[in-house]
Design a protein around this motif. Sequence first.
Motif, short mmCIF file in Angstrom:
data_model
loop_
_atom_site.label_atom_id
_atom_site.label_comp_id
_atom_site.label_asym_id
_atom_site.label_seq_id
_atom_site.Cartn_x
_atom_site.Cartn_y
_atom_site.Cartn_z
N PRO A 37 0.82 -1.22 0.00
CA PRO A 37 0.00 0.00 0.00
C PRO A 37 0.85 1.27 0.00
CG PRO A 37 -0.93 -1.60 1.50
CD PRO A 37 0.38 -2.16 1.04
N LEU A 38 1.98 1.25 0.75
CA LEU A 38 2.84 2.43 0.77
C LEU A 38 3.43 2.70 -0.62
CD1 LEU A 38 4.37 4.71 2.17
CD2 LEU A 38 6.14 3.04 2.82
N ASN A 55 10.87 13.62 -3.40
CA ASN A 55 12.12 13.06 -2.89
C ASN A 55 11.82 12.36 -1.57
OD1 ASN A 55 12.41 15.01 -0.66
ND2 ASN A 55 12.54 16.46 -2.36
N VAL A 56 12.80 11.59 -1.09
CA VAL A 56 12.57 10.74 0.09
C VAL A 56 12.16 11.58 1.31
CG1 VAL A 56 13.72 9.19 1.72
CG2 VAL A 56 14.03 8.86 -0.74
N SER A 57 12.82 12.72 1.53
CA SER A 57 12.51 13.53 2.72
C SER A 57 11.07 14.01 2.70
CB SER A 57 13.42 14.76 2.80
OG SER A 57 14.73 14.33 2.88
N GLY A 64 4.13 10.83 7.17
CA GLY A 64 4.36 10.70 8.61
C GLY A 64 5.10 9.44 8.98
N ILE A 65 6.09 9.04 8.15
CA ILE A 65 6.87 7.83 8.44
C ILE A 65 8.36 8.16 8.33
CG2 ILE A 65 5.11 6.14 7.75
CD1 ILE A 65 6.30 6.07 5.00
N THR A 69 11.97 3.94 6.01
CA THR A 69 10.83 3.18 5.47
C THR A 69 10.55 3.60 4.03
OG1 THR A 69 9.90 3.08 7.68
CG2 THR A 69 8.40 2.57 5.90
N VAL A 70 10.60 4.94 3.80
CA VAL A 70 10.37 5.42 2.43
C VAL A 70 11.47 4.91 1.51
CG1 VAL A 70 10.24 7.47 0.96
CG2 VAL A 70 9.10 7.47 3.16
N SER A 71 12.71 4.97 1.98
CA SER A 71 13.84 4.53 1.14
C SER A 71 13.68 3.08 0.72
CB SER A 71 15.17 4.67 1.90
OG SER A 71 15.43 6.02 2.11
N ASP A 72 13.22 2.22 1.65
CA ASP A 72 13.02 0.80 1.31
C ASP A 72 11.99 0.66 0.19
OD1 ASP A 72 14.82 -0.10 3.09
OD2 ASP A 72 13.37 -0.68 4.63
#
Length: 191
Positions: A37-38, A55-57, A64-65, A69-72
């Motif tokens: 889902p992410l 971008n990741v940031s 709100g994570i 987690t986003v990078s993965d």
Amino acid sequence: MSNSVNENTKIVLGIERLSTLFRAALWDEAKQCGLSPLQVQIMLFIASHTQTLNNVSCLAKEFGITKATVSDAVRSLLGKKLLKKQSAGDARAFSLHLTTSGHKLVEKLGALTQYFDEALTAIPASERKKIWEGLLLLIGHLQKTGVIPLRMCFNCQHFSERKGAPYCNLLQQSLHLEHIRLDCPEHLLAA
Ligand code: SF4
């Protein structure tokens, strides 16, 4: 328990039910596409925002994570060739873009809003307007608390008043209720 507390509880419960419906649709879509889902949320966000936010940031702040987690999730989407990186000037900074396959996938994700589209279409326009007004009121108050990051007219540098009515100096148009944006690509946070 006072009446207002009762009303608040009912409204929050209603929002929770709607959110459950959206999450269920998100899980379904994600499963069909072989994504989490992410990952689906990241694809949809990148499809509808400018590269300064992609971008990741910014994604971590938006959802709100943690950045890890986003990078993965992003690493997996890069591996599936649904996203590609583009240098953002400095050696380590990069923005994320959809590949051709990524664009095709996003086109298929329309079912996410299908339940809401169908229900809203069945509601008369005057009643839909009331729903929008109520949402704007609630979201505007939440925005003041900083709970949700929004690129909304009410806290934008370009927002002003003209002849007593809300006005966008950038787009040079009156902002009637139906023109108020919740996620405007031209938004600039007011000082
Ligand atoms: S630039 Fe966008 S967010 Fe800002 S006032 Fe205009 S329409 Fe609203």
